[in-house]
Design a protein around this motif. Structure first.
Motif, PDB file in Angstrom:
ATOM      1  N   GLU A 149      -7.410  -3.035  10.229  1.00 29.61           N
ATOM      2  CA  GLU A 149      -7.926  -2.958   8.872  1.00 29.61           C
ATOM      3  C   GLU A 149      -9.313  -2.308   8.853  1.00 29.61           C
ATOM      4  O   GLU A 149      -9.608  -1.460   8.025  1.00 29.61           O
ATOM      5  CB  GLU A 149      -8.019  -4.362   8.287  1.00 29.61           C
ATOM      6  N   GLU A 150     -10.132  -2.723   9.815  1.00 29.94           N
ATOM      7  CA  GLU A 150     -11.478  -2.144   9.877  1.00 29.94           C
ATOM      8  C   GLU A 150     -11.407  -0.642  10.092  1.00 29.94           C
ATOM      9  O   GLU A 150     -12.162   0.128   9.508  1.00 29.94           O
ATOM     10  CB  GLU A 150     -12.264  -2.802  11.014  1.00 29.94           C
ATOM     11  N   THR A 164      -8.935   1.397   9.253  1.00 28.41           N
ATOM     12  CA  THR A 164      -8.478   2.104   8.060  1.00 28.41           C
ATOM     13  C   THR A 164      -9.582   2.185   7.017  1.00 28.41           C
ATOM     14  O   THR A 164      -9.701   3.174   6.304  1.00 28.41           O
ATOM     15  CB  THR A 164      -7.244   1.429   7.442  1.00 28.41           C
ATOM     16  N   GLU A 165     -10.412   1.150   6.961  1.00 31.10           N
ATOM     17  CA  GLU A 165     -11.518   1.189   6.012  1.00 31.10           C
ATOM     18  C   GLU A 165     -12.485   2.311   6.344  1.00 31.10           C
ATOM     19  O   GLU A 165     -13.029   2.981   5.482  1.00 31.10           O
ATOM     20  CB  GLU A 165     -12.255  -0.143   6.019  1.00 31.10           C
ATOM     21  N   GLN A 166     -12.689   2.488   7.652  1.00 33.38           N
ATOM     22  CA  GLN A 166     -13.632   3.548   8.063  1.00 33.38           C
ATOM     23  C   GLN A 166     -13.111   4.929   7.720  1.00 33.38           C
ATOM     24  O   GLN A 166     -13.882   5.850   7.461  1.00 33.38           O
ATOM     25  CB  GLN A 166     -13.862   3.459   9.575  1.00 33.38           C
ATOM     26  N   ASP A 178       0.804  -1.226   0.000  1.00 35.30           N
ATOM     27  CA  ASP A 178       0.000   0.000   0.000  1.00 35.30           C
ATOM     28  C   ASP A 178       0.841   1.283   0.000  1.00 35.30           C
ATOM     29  O   ASP A 178       1.815   1.382   0.680  1.00 35.30           O
ATOM     30  CB  ASP A 178      -0.914   0.011   1.234  1.00 35.30           C
TER      31      ASP A 178
END
Lengths: 224, 48, 234
Positions: free
Chosen positions: C228-229, C231-233, B48
């Motif tokens: 990860e959750e 960063t998705e938010q 990333d």
């Protein structure tokens, strides 16, 4: 000091007697008595030992259901935290639950006993005071372990089966004592002295009451 | 050694202990799979 | 690889070799029992299994007490591995005992205090192992296990006592089956106990290590997923 314990027991008792919970466990016990009478040939009478075993097995199943019900009261209402926040020692909650459970099991047994006498054709012998003492001791043990382990599975859906898996073998010694003494009450020739069984049950109760009083605060917490 | 029961007992014991070792090995493999999963996540992060 | 890492495996290996040597001793060195014959040789396998099983459960009890006094993940892991291996050894004890009893007593099972105690112990600790499958928070599950570990061990002497009261009239042979052993027999029995001890310790340590890495990996995975959750938010 025991104010909370008594209040809690009174609350639980009134809730249990109002709902269908106790009726359910009594019905299960009576059904067990009936089912076991199927294991006999027509016309033959059950031995005292067998009748005693059926009586205590019914009580055991009743105990599991009763304590599931008693701890479910707080769980379904989400009231466990409130109970823990009250300014009283946690052991009072244990004593309250155990007391309520004791009374409920005893009430159920008042119905089981005549059912055993009628359906399994038993007679009560001279040694009934011994049986009464044993009833008290055994119910104390059932209530102690039930209240301690019933709290173990808080916040858990599969609690019924796990509770019985743990409680049944743990209670095996006490049930052995109770069945032996009750066999004598039902007129079976006792192989050994029933008084030694009474002493043993008293020791069992003392040990598990002490352990439960020590460990209950670890088990009954605000966590989910 | 004319006693079959001793043999049966021996078989049972070795089978039991061996079975536990198999259980441990299977567990270890599951852990290895999870570790590779973690490594995968790490790689994706770096990209990333 | 440091010594600490391979020590458990080495212990298990040594235990395995010693066990094999013990088998050789059992059949080649130990004299055949005069009355019971060759079937008595099961005793050399049976005894170490039952002793180490009981010791495992005692260790579960000690670790549970220690956990309640001062919580630590490693104590719970030791208790868990000991309980697992204790159940395994109890199962094997029961199986070998039944095989022996079939030949020596003519029945698979008799309600002797020791047999009854072993069976009830097996039930209790199997239920203890099932606690791991409970859908609870990790911390609470450890606490529950510690409490059950204490209650379970407190029950063992009571079970034995009650079984003794229940079947008060049993032949004395059951009570002193190890009495009157010849010196060679004692030696072989002692050797078997020691060999099983090495194997037992190795197994417990290996299982502890495995549980430790399992916990660490699961921790890492869950934090990774949480990150990860997040960063998705964003």
């Amino acid at each position: 000091m025991l104010k909370l314990a008594l209040a809690l027991a009174r609350k639980d008792l009134s809730l249990a007697l109002r709902g269908a919970g106790l009726v359910q466990s009594i019905l299960l016990g009576l059904l067990l008595v009936f089912m076991f009478s199927l294991s006999q040939k027509t016309g033959s009478l059950a031995s005292g030992q067998m009748a005693a075993a059926i009586f205590w097995l019914s009580s055991l199943f009743c105990q599991t259901l009763v304590f599931n019900m008693l701890f479910a009261f707080e769980e379904t209402q989400g009231a466990r935290t409130c109970l823990l926040l009250s300014p009283a020692p946690v052991t009072d909650i244990f004593l309250g639950k155990a007391l309520a459970g004791f009374v409920l099991i005893f009430l159920a047994q008042i119905l089981f006993f005549p059912a055993i006498i009628v359906f399994l054709g038993q007679t009560v012998s001279q040694s009934w005071p011994m049986g009464l003492l044993m009833l008290f001791l055994a119910d104390t043990g059932l209530a102690c372990l039930g209240a301690l382990l019933g709290a173990l599975s808080q916040g858990q859906t599969a609690r019924e089966s796990l509770l019985s898996l743990l409680v049944f073998p743990l209670l095996a010694p006490l049930l052995l004592a109770a069945i032996s003494v009750f066999a004598a009450v039902f007129g079976e020739q006792a192989g050994e002295d029933p008084t030694s069984w009474i002493g043993f049950s008293a020791a069992f109760d003392a040990i598990f009451l002490a352990i439960a009083l020590m460990l209950f605060r670890f088990v009954y917490t605000g966590e989910d | 050694m004319t006693e079959p029961w001793v043999l049966y007992a021996g078989i049972a014991v070795w089978a039991g202990l061996g079975g536990y070792l198999v259980f441990l090995a299977i567990n270890q493999q599951r852990l290895a799979r999870k570790i590779s999963q973690l490594e995968q996540l790490k790689l994706e992060d770096n990209e990333d | 690889m440091s010594l600490k890492q391979i020590l458990p495996a080495l212990l298990a290996l040594a235990g395995g070799l010693l066990l094999a040597a013990g088998w050789w001793l059992i059949f080649m060195y130990a004299p055949t029992e005069a009355i019971m014959g060759a079937i008595q040789k099961i005793f050399y396998i049976h005894l170490p299994l039952s002793w180490w099983a009981l010791f495992s459960f005692f260790l579960v009890f000690l670790c549970s007490v220690a956990y309640l006094v001062r919580p630590g993940e490693h104590l719970d892991r030791i208790a868990r591995s000991c309980a697992e291996i204790g159940v395994l050894l109890t199962t094997l004890t029961l199986v070998t005992g039944m095989l022996w009893g079939r030949k020596a007593w003519g029945v698979w099972w008799t309600w002797d205090p020791r047999l009854t105690t072993a069976l009830i112990m097996w039930f209790i600790y199997t239920a203890y192992l099932l606690l791991g499958g409970l859908n609870l928070s990790e911390q609470r599950r450890r606490m529950v296990r510690a409490v059950v570990g204490i209650v379970a061990f407190a029950d063992v002497p009571l079970v034995f006592l009650s079984a003794r009261l229940w079947r008060s009239i049993h032949p004395a042979v059951f009570a002193n089956e190890s009495g009157g052993l010849e010196p060679e027999m004692k030696l072989v029995a002692l050797f078997s106990v020691l060999a099983m001890g090495f194997f037992w310790l190795g197994l417990v340590l290996v299982r502890c290590q495995q549980l430790k890495s399992q916990d660490r990996i699961e921790d890492l995975l869950s934090t990774e997923q949480n990150r990860e959750e997040q960063t998705e938010q964003l």
